[in-house]
Design a protein around this motif. Structure first.
Motif, mmCIF file in Angstrom:
data_model
loop_
_atom_site.group_PDB
_atom_site.id
_atom_site.type_symbol
_atom_site.label_atom_id
_atom_site.label_comp_id
_atom_site.label_asym_id
_atom_site.label_seq_id
_atom_site.Cartn_x
_atom_site.Cartn_y
_atom_site.Cartn_z
ATOM 1 N N VAL A 182 34.937 -27.882 -5.283
ATOM 2 C CA VAL A 182 35.121 -27.745 -3.831
ATOM 3 C C VAL A 182 33.884 -27.125 -3.191
ATOM 4 O O VAL A 182 33.412 -27.583 -2.145
ATOM 5 N N ALA A 183 33.337 -26.077 -3.826
ATOM 6 C CA ALA A 183 32.137 -25.435 -3.280
ATOM 7 C C ALA A 183 30.960 -26.406 -3.253
ATOM 8 O O ALA A 183 30.208 -26.462 -2.267
ATOM 9 N N SER A 184 30.799 -27.197 -4.315
ATOM 10 C CA SER A 184 29.708 -28.176 -4.356
ATOM 11 C C SER A 184 29.888 -29.239 -3.283
ATOM 12 O O SER A 184 28.927 -29.647 -2.621
ATOM 13 N N ALA A 185 31.141 -29.706 -3.102
ATOM 14 C CA ALA A 185 31.412 -30.725 -2.089
ATOM 15 C C ALA A 185 31.146 -30.187 -0.681
ATOM 16 O O ALA A 185 30.573 -30.890 0.168
ATOM 17 N N LEU A 186 31.541 -28.933 -0.417
ATOM 18 C CA LEU A 186 31.293 -28.338 0.897
ATOM 19 C C LEU A 186 29.793 -28.166 1.137
ATOM 20 O O LEU A 186 29.299 -28.429 2.241
ATOM 21 N N ALA A 187 29.079 -27.724 0.107
ATOM 22 C CA ALA A 187 27.628 -27.604 0.231
ATOM 23 C C ALA A 187 26.999 -28.968 0.489
ATOM 24 O O ALA A 187 26.103 -29.108 1.341
#
Length: 318
Positions: free
Chosen positions: A287-292
């Motif tokens: 999720v963090a990678s996708a948001l970034a």
């Protein structure tokens, strides 16, 4: 004589074991590399079917075969030599190539989100029209192969990053294996998707009520399958692109983003003990990678859409 023969057989057996272990290592490395390139594979699978839309059903599989052959040529004759030369003589360039590929993935994912929100389509001019003559078919195949070149380059570079510390021959064999396996996977799935509605229609015309129900279900389900595949492709592009950026910006010297991602994954994994902690860690990192990826991609989309529109106004003002 007998002792020499036994010694020779022992040597042959030892060589065979080493060869078998090497093959296992190459297969495992190719599998890891293929999994790491999953986001681009989903995108490639989602993009390609539109190139056969509007053509006669008889031409769909031949067109897919031509695109697949072009994809293999892209990977083996263009991308592979460049990737191997860089990995051998300029390995320090690999993180920067991956950053460029990650930026492109983030841009593509964010662009598709932008299109969904605004109702536009940035490459609508590339979409096939109702005409289906030989020249039009040739143009569509050429366009698909050009698009594949970008996606294949990303796949191969991502795969190379998984085996960059391996010997030259291992890297070469892994990339060749990835080239064939990924191409077969992508275009095999594309062929199945494209022909699924034809299979459904054929089943719907049979006398069996079960076959008719199944056929109608397939025909009805295909638009939904394509919609789901598109959403999954967008999410995968943002996830993989964002993760590539975070990790390789660290490899290039700026470690803060990758360190924060690692801290987040570690924190999420510690919330629950046991195997589910690993799942939470993966979900948090994804999720963090996708948001970034979405944030970075949105910035690139903003530049791509706002700057070209402002230039003509500035010119007319002068």
């Amino acid at each position: 004589m007998a002792g020499g023969l036994v010694a020779l057989l022992d040597d042959v057996a030892a060589i065979a074991k080493v060869a078998a272990a090497s093959i296992d290592d190459i297969g495992a490395a190719a599998g890891r590399a293929g999994i790491k390139a999953a986001g681009v594979v989903v995108d490639d699978t989602a993009v390609t079917p539109r190139y056969v839309h509007g053509f006669s059903p008889k031409r769909e599989l031949p067109i897919i075969r031509k695109i697949a052959i072009g994809s293999i040529r892209n990977k083996l004759l263009v991308i592979l030599p460049v990737a191997m030369l860089l990995s051998e003589f300029l390995p320090g360039a690999l993180p920067y190539l991956l950053i460029a590929g990650g930026l492109f993935l983030c841009y593509e994912g964010a662009e598709k989100v932008y299109e969904a929100l605004t109702g536009g389509h940035h490459d609508a001019g590339d979409a096939p029209t109702a005409s289906s003559g030989p020249e039009h078919e040739k143009a569509m195949v050429s366009g698909a192969i050009r698009t594949d070149l970008i996606l294949s380059a990303e796949i191969m570079v991502i795969a190379l990053s998984s085996v960059e510390t391996e010997p030259f021959v291992t890297r070469l064999l892994v990339l060749i294996a990835v080239a064939f396996l990924i191409t077969a996977l992508v275009y095999g799935v594309v062929a199945a998707i494209v022909k699924m509605d034809d299979v459904g229609l054929a089943l719907a015309e049979r006398e069996s009520r079960f076959s008719q129900r199944l056929g109608r279900g397939l025909v009805t389900a295909m638009p939904k399958v394509m919609s789901v595949l598109t959403v999954v492709g967008i999410a995968a592009m943002l996830w993989v692109g964002g993760h590539i950026l975070l990790v390789n910006v660290g490899e290039a010297g700026f470690h803060w983003p990758a360190d924060r991602l690692h801290d987040l994954e570690h924190w999420a994994g510690e919330l629950v003990h046991g195997g589910f902690g690993g799942v939470l860690s993966w979900i948090a990192g994804t999720v963090a990678s996708a948001l970034a990826g979405l944030v970075v991609g949105a910035l690139v989309v903003l530049v791509m859409h706002v700057v070209p529109k402002r230039k003509p106004k500035e010119d007319t003002a002068h």
